[in-house]
Write a protein that holds these residues in place. Structure first.
Motif, PDB file in Angstrom:
ATOM      1  N   VAL A 129      35.879  41.617  50.320  1.00 48.82           N
ATOM      2  CA  VAL A 129      36.057  40.740  51.556  1.00 48.82           C
ATOM      3  C   VAL A 129      36.207  41.390  52.762  1.00 48.82           C
ATOM      4  O   VAL A 129      36.985  42.279  52.966  1.00 48.82           O
ATOM      5  CB  VAL A 129      36.873  39.628  51.273  1.00 48.82           C
ATOM      6  N   PRO A 130      35.111  41.358  53.741  1.00 43.04           N
ATOM      7  CA  PRO A 130      35.354  41.997  54.992  1.00 43.04           C
ATOM      8  C   PRO A 130      36.650  41.500  55.695  1.00 43.04           C
ATOM      9  O   PRO A 130      37.119  40.421  55.713  1.00 43.04           O
ATOM     10  CB  PRO A 130      34.201  41.262  55.820  1.00 43.04           C
ATOM     11  N   ASP A 131      37.383  42.244  56.514  1.00 43.24           N
ATOM     12  CA  ASP A 131      38.526  42.252  57.344  1.00 43.24           C
ATOM     13  C   ASP A 131      38.437  41.972  58.527  1.00 43.24           C
ATOM     14  O   ASP A 131      39.350  41.739  59.541  1.00 43.24           O
ATOM     15  CB  ASP A 131      39.340  43.446  56.853  1.00 43.24           C
ATOM     16  N   ARG A 132      37.086  41.627  58.937  1.00 41.73           N
ATOM     17  CA  ARG A 132      36.715  41.130  60.485  1.00 41.73           C
ATOM     18  C   ARG A 132      36.912  42.469  61.562  1.00 41.73           C
ATOM     19  O   ARG A 132      36.924  42.240  62.532  1.00 41.73           O
ATOM     20  CB  ARG A 132      37.596  40.055  60.906  1.00 41.73           C
ATOM     21  N   TYR A 136      37.383  46.571  54.418  1.00 39.68           N
ATOM     22  CA  TYR A 136      36.954  45.758  53.546  1.00 39.68           C
ATOM     23  C   TYR A 136      38.225  45.673  52.642  1.00 39.68           C
ATOM     24  O   TYR A 136      39.039  46.429  52.323  1.00 39.68           O
ATOM     25  CB  TYR A 136      35.900  46.068  52.761  1.00 39.68           C
ATOM     26  N   TRP A 137      38.652  44.290  52.253  1.00 40.70           N
ATOM     27  CA  TRP A 137      39.857  44.130  51.119  1.00 40.70           C
ATOM     28  C   TRP A 137      39.287  44.110  49.823  1.00 40.70           C
ATOM     29  O   TRP A 137      38.166  43.360  49.551  1.00 40.70           O
ATOM     30  CB  TRP A 137      40.487  42.676  51.479  1.00 40.70           C
ATOM     31  N   ILE A 138      39.913  44.562  48.867  1.00 38.81           N
ATOM     32  CA  ILE A 138      39.295  44.605  47.641  1.00 38.81           C
ATOM     33  C   ILE A 138      40.445  44.095  46.609  1.00 38.81           C
ATOM     34  O   ILE A 138      41.715  44.654  46.794  1.00 38.81           O
ATOM     35  CB  ILE A 138      39.349  46.460  47.193  1.00 38.81           C
ATOM     36  N   GLY A 139      39.964  43.102  45.802  1.00 39.06           N
ATOM     37  CA  GLY A 139      40.727  42.552  44.702  1.00 39.06           C
ATOM     38  C   GLY A 139      40.342  43.197  43.431  1.00 39.06           C
ATOM     39  O   GLY A 139      39.104  43.155  42.901  1.00 39.06           O
ATOM     40  N   SER A 140      41.422  43.457  42.669  1.00 39.29           N
ATOM     41  CA  SER A 140      41.169  44.337  41.578  1.00 39.29           C
ATOM     42  C   SER A 140      42.201  44.097  40.268  1.00 39.29           C
ATOM     43  O   SER A 140      43.025  43.250  40.562  1.00 39.29           O
ATOM     44  CB  SER A 140      40.786  45.884  41.764  1.00 39.29           C
ATOM     45  N   ARG A 172      42.081  38.110  41.556  1.00 37.44           N
ATOM     46  CA  ARG A 172      40.774  37.448  41.271  1.00 37.44           C
ATOM     47  C   ARG A 172      40.021  37.135  42.600  1.00 37.44           C
ATOM     48  O   ARG A 172      38.675  37.115  42.557  1.00 37.44           O
ATOM     49  CB  ARG A 172      40.776  36.480  40.313  1.00 37.44           C
ATOM     50  N   ALA A 173      40.522  36.521  43.449  1.00 37.49           N
ATOM     51  CA  ALA A 173      40.082  36.118  44.770  1.00 37.49           C
ATOM     52  C   ALA A 173      40.972  36.437  46.182  1.00 37.49           C
ATOM     53  O   ALA A 173      42.153  36.646  46.139  1.00 37.49           O
ATOM     54  CB  ALA A 173      39.816  34.562  44.714  1.00 37.49           C
TER      55      ALA A 173
END
Length: 708
Positions: A129-132, A136-140, A172-173
């Motif tokens: 997800v872009p952090d603006r 980028y944020w990464i969920g793992s 997950r999100a």
């Protein structure tokens, strides 16, 4: 008879046209689940799969990029969970076992991020997800990590794992809020990260619904500010602006809509419906105004609709088009259907017509809608009472289309086909209707009723039937009589200033009943001030103005002046105008063979409505138009009934901003890296040793070209 809810509106009748898009071009290697969708800055789509690697799609062709044991810079894992498009035209790819991989379009190579130490982002990447701020944020599978804006430096933020490698949960999100805070959907619940104190806290709910939500798979903030939460097996929840947690009965785990299936994704349509993607339960649509939920799942009777009940992801474009990761395929929803829609006999909706050809439309005095169809069929439906009925003419009329419908003084309905049929509105019985001197096998094309007189247009002239006295006159064209009917082939009838106006295939006639004479207007080659041509197809009387539709143009009669209306260059005005109708806003709707336009009464601006999304090309039929009970515009044609809401304005529909682009270049059989393909206005520089060249072009408008 199909029963309908009495509170149904047109929104309830609206079919959802979702088209399955074949991106394989016959390539059997693409038979693997689509799992992620992204669109790069050029407008190219990228699809991640659960086994076939990465797909690049330009609307016409699909390129496959996947793992190769013979090349160490190939995609390291063919199973992809997430994608994010980068500003340079590249991608961040979340894989199943190889962590985050960066695709560089300048060399078409893949570069994994570090797999050890504090820079480790995890092996299984569920969300990017872009952090603006360029990062980028990464969920793992280890928690939450971050890639900085330089796309080089990485760090772990919130880790669920112990030193021995045991992980208690997974992210997950991810949803970034406007204030910069983060919401994380994890296996153990909902987590909030505050950038102010840099703390992560689990969110607990002190409600009767549930204290904690486990197994979160999707997070979505809708246009009203509600937070929607999809889970692995507990259904769907939402949080209102006051922070309260809710779960409607229809979205609970045991409901017939959820049935313990995993809820993977959400998206909001242009019109405000919330779509819910499930794994095994299909696609659900929630009308948040009424709370009504409905299935949009696999429909074997309509193969052009979704062909799977497994929905992995959505991607909504800025113009409102929605792409759907649907099993082995990509599905596509055109935003136009949020505004103008068509329904027919396709079987997509249980509220379907008896036949797709709608030749005539009548809205009765009690606002019931009557449709004249093929083979003597008439569809009658009453939205207020809540039912639809399929009727059929008898005798010779049963083999001919219903070309015109009219309501008589007693409320009964006359249908024109081969001869006439009478419909009793109380019991819906259909019976032949006899008119003296009207041949039973004569095709009737037009009906008009006024003051107990029935005007009957046919290919053999005009019949005028006095219903009370049961007397019939037959008026025809006579070559030697300039005061006779302009032509026997009648195309439309209308009253204007108490004069009967008759549109014919060769001229315009005005009939004054008192003296039983015709005044005719014809095209004359020796006089440029006459009408452009003699084919008069449509009439509409609106106050002091008589509008006249001809082949390739529009005329306006006001007083004794008949003038040609200046028209913009358009496909519409190369066609024959089939119907003219005024709506409740006093706009004049001009219906051509395949296009529609409206004249703004204040500005006289002509707005053309381009319909791109009909699965089959619509041909609108002559004199098949009406205004519905709520002011909606109803149009009949070869692909069903088109409904345009009363408040519709052409500017509502965003128009595509796409041009012709070079999407692939090969010389001497070698692929030019995607990032080096020339953009608009740039030259293509070839090496001196280039002997052959293959260039691929595509118009990147997707639903506006390929799926029309």
């Amino acid at each position: 008879m199909t029963s309908l809810n009495a509170a149904d509106t047109w929104a309830d009748w609206r079919p959802v046209y979702i088209q399955t898009v074949d991106i394989s071009n016959g390539n059997q290697n693409l038979n693997s689940n689509i799992s992620a969708i992204a669109k790069d800055k050029q407008g190219i789509f990228w699809f991640g799969t659960a086994g076939s690697g990465l797909i690049r799609y330009d609307g016409q062709h699909a390129d496959i990029l996947r793992y190769s044991s013979s090349y160490n810079l190939s995609l390291p894992d063919n199973v992809i969970h997430s994608l994010a498009a980068l500003p340079d035209g590249g991608l961040l790819i979340g894989t199943d076992v190889a962590g985050v991989v960066r695709f560089n379009p300048m060399d078409n190579n893949f570069y994994p991020y570090p797999a050890t130490g504090k820079q480790y982002l995890g092996s299984r990447i569920y969300a990017i997800v872009p952090d603006r701020q360029g990062g980028y944020w990464i969920g793992s599978d280890i928690g939450l990590s971050h890639i900085d804006s330089d796309l080089k430096h990485t760090r772990q933020f919130f880790v669920f794992c112990q030193d021995n490698g045991t992980c208690s949960s997974q992210t997950r999100a991810i949803l970034q809020e406007k204030d910069g805070s983060l919401l994380l959907g994890t296996d153990k619940g909902l987590v909030r990260y505050s950038p102010d104190n840099q703390k992560f806290t689990y969110i607990h709910f002190k409600t009767s619904v549930q204290n904690n939500i486990e197994g979160i798979r999707a997070l979505y903030r809708d246009s009203k500010g509600y937070l929607w939460i999809g889970t692995a097996s507990s259904g769907v929840f939402y949080i209102t602006l006051d922070g309260k947690l809710h779960q409607p009965e229809s979205l609970k785990q045991e409901s017939p809509f959820i049935r313990y299936h995993s809820v993977n994704s959400f998206v909001e349509t242009f019109s405000g419906a919330l779509w819910i993607g499930t794994r095994g339960g299909g696609l659900l649509s929630l009308d948040r105004k009424s709370g009504k939920i409905s299935f949009i799942h696999q429909n074997e009777a309509a193969p052009e609709n979704l062909d799977t009940d497994s929905i992995r992801a959505f991607y909504r474009e800025e113009n409102g088009n929605i792409w759907i990761a649907a099993g082995d395929n990509i599905a596509f929803y055109n935003h136009e259907n949020d505004h103008i829609f068509t329904f027919n006999n396709s079987g997509i909706s249980s509220k379907s017509l008896a036949d797709r050809n709608v030749y005539s439309i009548l809205v009765g005095r009690y606002k019931q809608i009557w449709l004249g169809l093929e083979n003597g069929q008439i569809d009658y439906f009453d939205k207020k009472q809540g039912f639809i009925r399929h009727l059929r003419s008898k005798g010779m009329a049963s083999g001919e289309g219903i070309h015109s419908l009219v309501e008589l003084g007693d409320g009964s309905i006359l249908a024109a086909s081969k001869g006439l049929s009478l419909i009793n509105p109380r019991n819906l019985e259909v019976s032949p209707y006899s008119v003296p001197d009207l041949p039973e096998n004569l095709i009737v094309t037009n009906l008009l009723y006024k003051n107990n007189i029935l005007y009957i247009g046919t290919p053999e002239g005009l019949y005028i039937y006095d219903i009370k006295n049961k007397k019939t006159e037959h008026l025809t064209h006579t070559n030697s009589d300039s005061n006779s009917l302009a032509n026997n082939r009648i195309l439309d009838l209308a009253f204007h200033d108490n004069i009967l106006v008759i549109a014919t295939a060769k001229g315009l006639s005005f009939y004054i009943p008192k003296n039983k004479k015709f005044y005719n207007i014809f095209h004359r080659n020796d006089n440029i001030n006459t009408i452009p041509n003699d084919y008069i197809a449509a009439l509409r009387s609106a106050g002091k103005i008589l509008w006249v539709g001809i082949r390739g143009g529009l005329l306006k009669k006001q007083g004794n002046t008949l003038s040609v209306v200046p028209m913009p260059e358009s496909e519409l005005f190369c066609e024959t105008i089939q119907s003219l109708i005024n709506d409740t806003k006093n706009r004049l709707w001009i219906v051509g063979s395949s296009t529609i336009a409206a004249i703004n009464p204040k500005t006289q601006k002509i707005d053309q409505i381009n319909r791109h999304s009909d699965s089959d090309k619509m041909i609108y039929y002559r004199d098949s138009a009406a205004i519905g009970a709520d002011g909606e515009i109803l149009l009949g044609g070869s692909n069903g009934l088109t409904v345009i809401p009363a408040d519709f304005h052409p500017d509502i529909i965003p128009q595509p901003k796409a041009g012709l682009a070079i999407t692939s270049v090969k010389f001497n059989g070698n692929e030019l890296p995607y990032g080096k393909i020339p953009k608009e206005g740039q030259p293509l520089n070839l090496p001196s040793h280039a002997k052959n060249l293959l260039i691929r072009f595509s118009l990147l408008d997707y639903g506006f070209s390929r799926f029309c």
